[in-house]
Design an enzyme around this catalytic site. Structure first.
Site, PDB file in Angstrom:
ATOM      1  N   ASP A 205     -31.736 -27.082  -7.883  1.00  0.00           N
ATOM      2  CA  ASP A 205     -32.033 -28.333  -8.592  1.00  0.00           C
ATOM      3  C   ASP A 205     -33.529 -28.542  -8.797  1.00  0.00           C
ATOM      4  O   ASP A 205     -33.927 -29.430  -9.546  1.00  0.00           O
ATOM      5  CB  ASP A 205     -31.463 -29.527  -7.827  1.00  0.00           C
ATOM      6  CG  ASP A 205     -29.949 -29.617  -7.917  1.00  0.00           C
ATOM      7  OD1 ASP A 205     -29.398 -29.110  -8.904  1.00  0.00           O
ATOM      8  OD2 ASP A 205     -29.328 -30.179  -6.997  1.00  0.00           O
TER       9      ASP A 205
ATOM     10  N   THR B 146     -33.662 -24.714  -3.524  1.00  0.00           N
ATOM     11  CA  THR B 146     -32.731 -25.566  -4.250  1.00  0.00           C
ATOM     12  C   THR B 146     -32.736 -25.181  -5.715  1.00  0.00           C
ATOM     13  O   THR B 146     -33.808 -25.086  -6.320  1.00  0.00           O
ATOM     14  CB  THR B 146     -33.090 -27.063  -4.136  1.00  0.00           C
ATOM     15  OG1 THR B 146     -32.330 -27.808  -5.094  1.00  0.00           O
ATOM     16  CG2 THR B 146     -34.565 -27.321  -4.387  1.00  0.00           C
TER      17      THR B 146
ATOM     18  N   ARG C 161     -15.233 -30.251 -27.619  1.00  0.00           N
ATOM     19  CA  ARG C 161     -14.770 -29.447 -26.483  1.00  0.00           C
ATOM     20  C   ARG C 161     -15.793 -29.505 -25.356  1.00  0.00           C
ATOM     21  O   ARG C 161     -17.000 -29.542 -25.602  1.00  0.00           O
ATOM     22  CB  ARG C 161     -14.560 -27.985 -26.905  1.00  0.00           C
ATOM     23  CG  ARG C 161     -13.464 -27.791 -27.952  1.00  0.00           C
ATOM     24  CD  ARG C 161     -12.077 -27.982 -27.345  1.00  0.00           C
ATOM     25  NE  ARG C 161     -11.022 -27.702 -28.316  1.00  0.00           N
ATOM     26  CZ  ARG C 161     -10.481 -26.503 -28.515  1.00  0.00           C
ATOM     27  NH1 ARG C 161     -10.917 -25.465 -27.825  1.00  0.00           N
ATOM     28  NH2 ARG C 161      -9.521 -26.342 -29.404  1.00  0.00           N
TER      29      ARG C 161
ATOM     30  N   GLU D 132     -24.640 -33.391 -14.132  1.00  0.00           N
ATOM     31  CA  GLU D 132     -23.499 -34.043 -13.485  1.00  0.00           C
ATOM     32  C   GLU D 132     -23.805 -35.461 -13.015  1.00  0.00           C
ATOM     33  O   GLU D 132     -22.905 -36.291 -12.903  1.00  0.00           O
ATOM     34  CB  GLU D 132     -23.033 -33.195 -12.292  1.00  0.00           C
ATOM     35  CG  GLU D 132     -24.080 -33.029 -11.197  1.00  0.00           C
ATOM     36  CD  GLU D 132     -23.696 -31.993 -10.158  1.00  0.00           C
ATOM     37  OE1 GLU D 132     -22.533 -31.546 -10.167  1.00  0.00           O
ATOM     38  OE2 GLU D 132     -24.565 -31.617  -9.340  1.00  0.00           O
TER      39      GLU D 132
ATOM     40  N   ARG E 150     -24.789 -20.990  -9.454  1.00  0.00           N
ATOM     41  CA  ARG E 150     -25.268 -20.569  -8.132  1.00  0.00           C
ATOM     42  C   ARG E 150     -25.115 -19.069  -7.901  1.00  0.00           C
ATOM     43  O   ARG E 150     -25.829 -18.488  -7.092  1.00  0.00           O
ATOM     44  CB  ARG E 150     -24.487 -21.287  -7.029  1.00  0.00           C
ATOM     45  CG  ARG E 150     -24.802 -22.751  -6.863  1.00  0.00           C
ATOM     46  CD  ARG E 150     -24.229 -23.244  -5.536  1.00  0.00           C
ATOM     47  NE  ARG E 150     -24.456 -24.653  -5.329  1.00  0.00           N
ATOM     48  CZ  ARG E 150     -25.585 -25.181  -4.876  1.00  0.00           C
ATOM     49  NH1 ARG E 150     -26.616 -24.395  -4.609  1.00  0.00           N
ATOM     50  NH2 ARG E 150     -25.694 -26.473  -4.694  1.00  0.00           N
TER      51      ARG E 150
ATOM     52  N   MET F 233     -25.195 -28.587 -13.159  1.00  0.00           N
ATOM     53  CA  MET F 233     -25.528 -29.206 -11.874  1.00  0.00           C
ATOM     54  C   MET F 233     -26.749 -30.099 -12.049  1.00  0.00           C
ATOM     55  O   MET F 233     -27.492 -29.995 -13.020  1.00  0.00           O
ATOM     56  CB  MET F 233     -25.788 -28.133 -10.825  1.00  0.00           C
ATOM     57  CG  MET F 233     -24.511 -27.430 -10.373  1.00  0.00           C
ATOM     58  SD  MET F 233     -24.824 -26.223  -9.061  1.00  0.00           S
ATOM     59  CE  MET F 233     -23.128 -25.824  -8.612  1.00  0.00           C
ATOM     60  N   GLY F 234     -26.957 -30.983 -11.082  1.00  0.00           N
ATOM     61  CA  GLY F 234     -28.062 -31.926 -11.136  1.00  0.00           C
ATOM     62  C   GLY F 234     -27.578 -33.307 -10.769  1.00  0.00           C
ATOM     63  O   GLY F 234     -27.302 -34.120 -11.646  1.00  0.00           O
TER      64      GLY F 234
END
Length: 346
Positions: free
Chosen positions: A131, A129, A266, A225, A275, A173-174
């Site tokens: 993560d 993973t 921004r 996220e 990934r 990600m997360g």
């Protein structure tokens, strides 16, 4: 011995290196061993899709991203298209004479593997993973590669932020664990790091960024996220009819633009860039170590276990100890303390 290997869940750098290491280690120990790759994870067991793996076919996989076997992140045989297809998967293993199975996957895949193990399938797991959120495992392969992408992105965003005196927001990600945002944010010099484990207050964040802009003319925000506002608000996207955590980067960009008049804000979404691509040297070595350790566990008959990294040693942990669990960022973790001392984390 005839061994099956599958890769489940999302792809990440290092999967091919694990496939390579398991195969080469088994064949080196016993040339009579057969290794078979199961295509697209557990779906391949239900669809009867297997392919032979040889030393020649895997030897050059060390630095290749993705997985040559393919993967499927929603193929749970115990809940496949509204019914239990686990019997179908078991029949496939019997039909092909598979003596043992190596499951390379995250918490979802290892949970499925644990269920098959309880049905008597000789099983060894390998934690996968980006993560970095598998219980009892200190480091997952693919995580270092993802952090490197985040750190480089922040470094690049810093130059444009400095040039235009902007606030730049980077979403990583997360979903439930903020390891990527935390370590990537530290490596990239983020002024604010927002993770799921530590709800943040928008007023305090705004004040912090105002101070940074006044001090240095720009600011960088690294947000996972799954980060959560102090009132419990999270942000979801519903593309393809499936609700997924995400979108907080743009929502935060819009909110900060309203709260920081005169400062351009921004946002950037890294998404699947985290990934893709070749694994870092660290991940190539870790993947190789995990694969060799899995092969040895198979030869020792240590079924019902997953390999894990603890104190820089590969150990064996019962699948039941990781099934259905996640390793989240402790608020007293040394990395959390470091980010807090630097003023990047509340």
């Amino acid at each position: 011995m005839r061994v099956g290997i599958l890769t489940g869940g999302g792809d990440c750098p290092g999967l091919n290196a694990v496939i390579r290491a398991v195969t080469l280690a088994l064949l080196h120990a016993d040339a009579a061993t057969e290794v078979w790759g199961i295509q697209r994870g557990f779906w391949g067991l239900m669809a009867d899709r297997l392919q032979p793996l040889t030393a020649a076919s895997v030897r050059d996989l060390l630095d290749e991203g993705g997985t040559v076997l393919g993967t499927h992140n929603r193929a749970d045989p115990f809940a496949w298209q509204g019914h239990d297809a686990s019997g179908q998967a078991l029949d496939c293993l019997t039909r092909h004479g598979i003596d043992a199975l190596v499951v390379i996957g995250g918490d979802g895949s290892l949970t499925i593997g644990d269920r098959f193990s309880r049905l008597g399938v000789p099983m060894v797991g390998v934690p996968k993973t980006i993560d970095n959120d598998i219980e009892h495992n200190e480091r997952s392969f693919g995580f270092d590669s993802a952090v490197a992408v985040v750190a480089e992105a922040l470094t690049r965003l810093k130059t444009t932020a400095q040039s235009h005196q902007r606030v730049m927001v980077l979403e990583t990600m997360g979903r439930n664990a903020g390891w990527i945002a935390l370590e990537g944010g530290l490596a990239g010099g983020a002024d604010a790091i927002l993770i799921p484990e530590q709800p943040f207050d928008l007023d305090r964040l705004t004040a912090r960024l105002q101070a940074r802009v006044q001090e240095q003319g720009h600011a960088l925000v690294c947000v996972a996220e799954g980060a959560t506002l102090s009132d419990g608000t999270q942000f979801w996207q519903t593309g393809s009819g499936v609700a997924r955590l995400g979108g907080i980067g743009q929502a935060l960009t819009d909110a900060l633009a309203q709260r920081l008049p005169g400062t351009e804000v921004r946002g950037t979404l890294l998404g699947h860039l985290q990934r893709g691509g070749a694994p870092t040297a660290f991940d190539r070595v870790l993947s190789t170590r995990f694969g060799v350790a899995a092969a040895q566990a198979l030869r020792d008959g240590a079924f019902g276990h997953t390999i894990a990294l603890q104190g820089d040693r590969c150990v064996r942990v019962p699948l039941s100890a990781v099934s259905g669990r996640q390793r989240r960022v402790p608020l007293d973790d040394p990395l959390s303390d470091c980010a807090r001392v630097l003023g990047a984390l509340d």
